[in-house]
Design an enzyme around this catalytic site. Structure first.
Site, PDB file in Angstrom:
ATOM      1  N   ASN A  65       0.839  -1.196   0.000  1.00  0.00           N
ATOM      2  CA  ASN A  65       0.000   0.000   0.000  1.00  0.00           C
ATOM      3  C   ASN A  65       0.871   1.242   0.000  1.00  0.00           C
ATOM      4  OD1 ASN A  65      -2.816   1.299   0.584  1.00  0.00           O
ATOM      5  ND2 ASN A  65      -1.420   2.274   2.028  1.00  0.00           N
ATOM      6  N   GLU A  66       0.789   2.004  -1.093  1.00  0.00           N
ATOM      7  CA  GLU A  66       1.473   3.295  -1.210  1.00  0.00           C
ATOM      8  C   GLU A  66       2.966   3.198  -0.891  1.00  0.00           C
ATOM      9  OE1 GLU A  66      -0.558   6.333   0.942  1.00  0.00           O
ATOM     10  OE2 GLU A  66      -2.403   6.139  -0.198  1.00  0.00           O
ATOM     11  N   ASN A  80      -5.758   4.903  -4.197  1.00  0.00           N
ATOM     12  CA  ASN A  80      -6.324   5.687  -3.104  1.00  0.00           C
ATOM     13  C   ASN A  80      -6.471   7.131  -3.565  1.00  0.00           C
ATOM     14  OD1 ASN A  80      -5.948   3.319  -1.663  1.00  0.00           O
ATOM     15  ND2 ASN A  80      -4.113   4.019  -0.614  1.00  0.00           N
ATOM     16  N   TRP A 132     -12.530   4.816   3.487  1.00  0.00           N
ATOM     17  CA  TRP A 132     -11.533   4.858   4.551  1.00  0.00           C
ATOM     18  C   TRP A 132     -12.059   5.766   5.637  1.00  0.00           C
ATOM     19  CZ3 TRP A 132      -7.255   1.931   5.026  1.00  0.00           C
ATOM     20  CH2 TRP A 132      -6.363   2.256   6.038  1.00  0.00           C
TER      21      TRP A 132
END
Length: 482
Positions: free
Chosen positions: A242-243, A294, A380
């Site tokens: 993630n990221e 995201n 989120w």
């Protein structure tokens, strides 16, 4: 852990030692293979029998296979049983999370010396670029939330009671899928998702930072996650990172290598990696089956409304891409309220009004719902959570993007927006109940607004009254003071 010298292995990355795969699943038939890893730590071969049996939800025997064999002491041996089930009862998400049970028994001289029980949910997952997600051949709504597991006063040292509470809120809001971010969570919660019918995403904690020294550890964690959770029918995808960005070359190579590991361990499930920049051609992208992105329009970037042109651009330029919107939303401090809202917030400000979070989700969900190109979306976050180094929104060490507060005591207005859209229950909720000091003059009349699911556009039907008329199932009502 104590076992007989001849046993189903207990030291295979803490897995159950039993691996269940399924092929060609349909209402007419399903092919099931049960692979069992067994070990003999004596100095001589042993005459054994391996029995694999499938039982239905009522405990009735469906199929059984028994095979005798000589188990040598030269390391772990693999033995498999193959079954073909006719007219199987499928695992159909929240609608019908039907579970069979697989019991693997190791028998010596007629006596069971080891036994492992695992769930079997017969299902077929498909993520189709540009069209959406399909469960058992039917389009399935992927109404998703993310979950950080920590609680105020408990951290991550949770009991099953806290896990059950969180899942009850997730079910109540009407979610159909959960991203358990950003780390492996309790096996208990995966098991509960099997029985509740939640389609879930499990991932390892390769998140936000890269040092160049993660290679071996990341592979080990993914191997452990896959083997330990292999038999949970609720899991449809393995999350790789993630990221994670610089250095791009290292991150891309590691992502691809972990993807390859997942395919070796479990070729039948998808993999996913997540980028926060929203561009398909970023150097660390396209190294997994699914590309997650995201985007926090209106919060960290641009305006709330910019989500729609972004999606349309991706649809036009990358129609082949399996894309999921893996995080979106805005922070909300329930002690911060205002009626005066723009289309963007300065997230480094100490002021995080709940009303802005509500506005963000009302608009952005209305856009997401119209675009099947977004195969799944994950707001989120379901719950506020701790960020030890942070001080934002006038609160120490807190991310407040949750639909519920960190202590799980208060549901924010946005919670009820999603419940109205996602759940099958009728929902009537008065928003802005915590907004006690109004900036605008009011005359204590109310207006009834009708929200059409397909447009997200308020239509006033009268001051303090409305005409009787047929109300479609997708209509949501929100009463607001004016």
């Amino acid at each position: 852990m104590v076992t007989d010298p001849c046993s189903i292995v207990a030291n295979d990355c803490a897995s159950p030692g039993v691996y269940i795969t399924q092929k060609n699943v349909s209402k007419k038939s399903a092919e099931v293979t049960v692979k069992v890893k067994v070990d003999n730590v004596t100095m001589a071969p042993a005459s054994l029998e391996l029995e694999n049996a499938i039982y239905d939800m009522n405990g009735k025997l469906v199929k059984k296979s028994t095979q005798p064999f000589e188990l040598t002491p030269q390391g772990v041996q693999n033995y498999s049983s193959h079954f073909k089930l006719s007219n199987p009862h499928l695992w159909q998400g929240r609608e019908d999370p039907y579970l069979y049970k697989v019991v693997s028994r190791l028998v010596r001289n007629g006596q069971v010396i080891d036994e492992v029980i695992q769930p079997l949910g017969l299902r077929k997952y498909e993520a189709v670029a540009g069209k959406g997600f399909f469960l058992n051949g039917k389009k399935y709504p992927m109404h998703g939330v993310t979950r950080h597991q920590d609680w105020w006063g408990l951290g991550s040292a949770l009991t099953n009671k806290e896990h059950d509470f969180d899942l009850a809120q997730i079910m109540d809001i009407g979610a159909t899928t959960v991203r358990f971010a950003h780390y492996q969570q309790s096996d208990y919660i995966y098991s509960r998702c099997d029985t509740l019918g939640l389609v879930i995403w499990a991932e390892i904690p390769f998140v936000n930072r890269v040092t160049g020294q993660e290679w071996d550890n990341a592979h080990q964690q993914m191997r452990e996650l896959v083997r330990q959770s292999f038999n949970h029918p609720s899991i449809y995808v393995w999350g790789i990172h993630n990221e994670v960005y610089h250095p791009h070359g290292y991150t891309a190579a590691l992502t691809q290598s972990i993807h390859d590991l997942c395919k070796q361990e479990d070729p039948d499930r998808y993999t996913v990696s997540v980028n926060g920049y929203g561009t398909a051609d970023h150097p660390v992208n396209q190294n997994a089956d699914i590309q997650g992105m995201n985007r926090y329009f209106g919060w960290y970037e641009r305006k709330i409304q910019d989500i729609e042109p972004w999606i349309e651009k991706m649809e036009k330029e990358y129609p082949w891409q399996r894309l999921m919107l893996t995080e979106y939303g805005a922070d909300a401090n329930i002690d911060h309220q205002t009626e005066i809202l723009g289309d963007a917030m300065n997230w480094i400000s100490p002021f995080y009004p709940e009303t802005f979070q509500t506005k963000t989700h009302e608009y952005q969900w209305s856009v997401i719902a119209q675009h099947p190109y977004i195969i799944a979306s994950y707001l989120w976050n379901m719950f506020d959570f701790a960020v030890p180094t942070s001080k934002r929104g006038s609160v120490e060490a807190r991310n407040m993007k949750g639909m519920m507060t960190f202590d799980r005591k208060i549901k924010k207005d946005s919670y009820f927006w999603y419940k109205a859209n996602w759940s099958k229950e009728p929902v009537l909720y008065l928003t802005q109940r915590r907004n006690m000091d109004r900036e605008r003059k009011r005359n204590f009349r109310y207006r009834l607004f009708q929200y059409r699911y397909s447009e997200g556009i308020p239509q006033r039907t009268g001051a303090g009254r409305y005409k009787k008329k047929a109300i479609p199932m997708c209509t949501i009502y929100s009463i607001r003071w004016c």
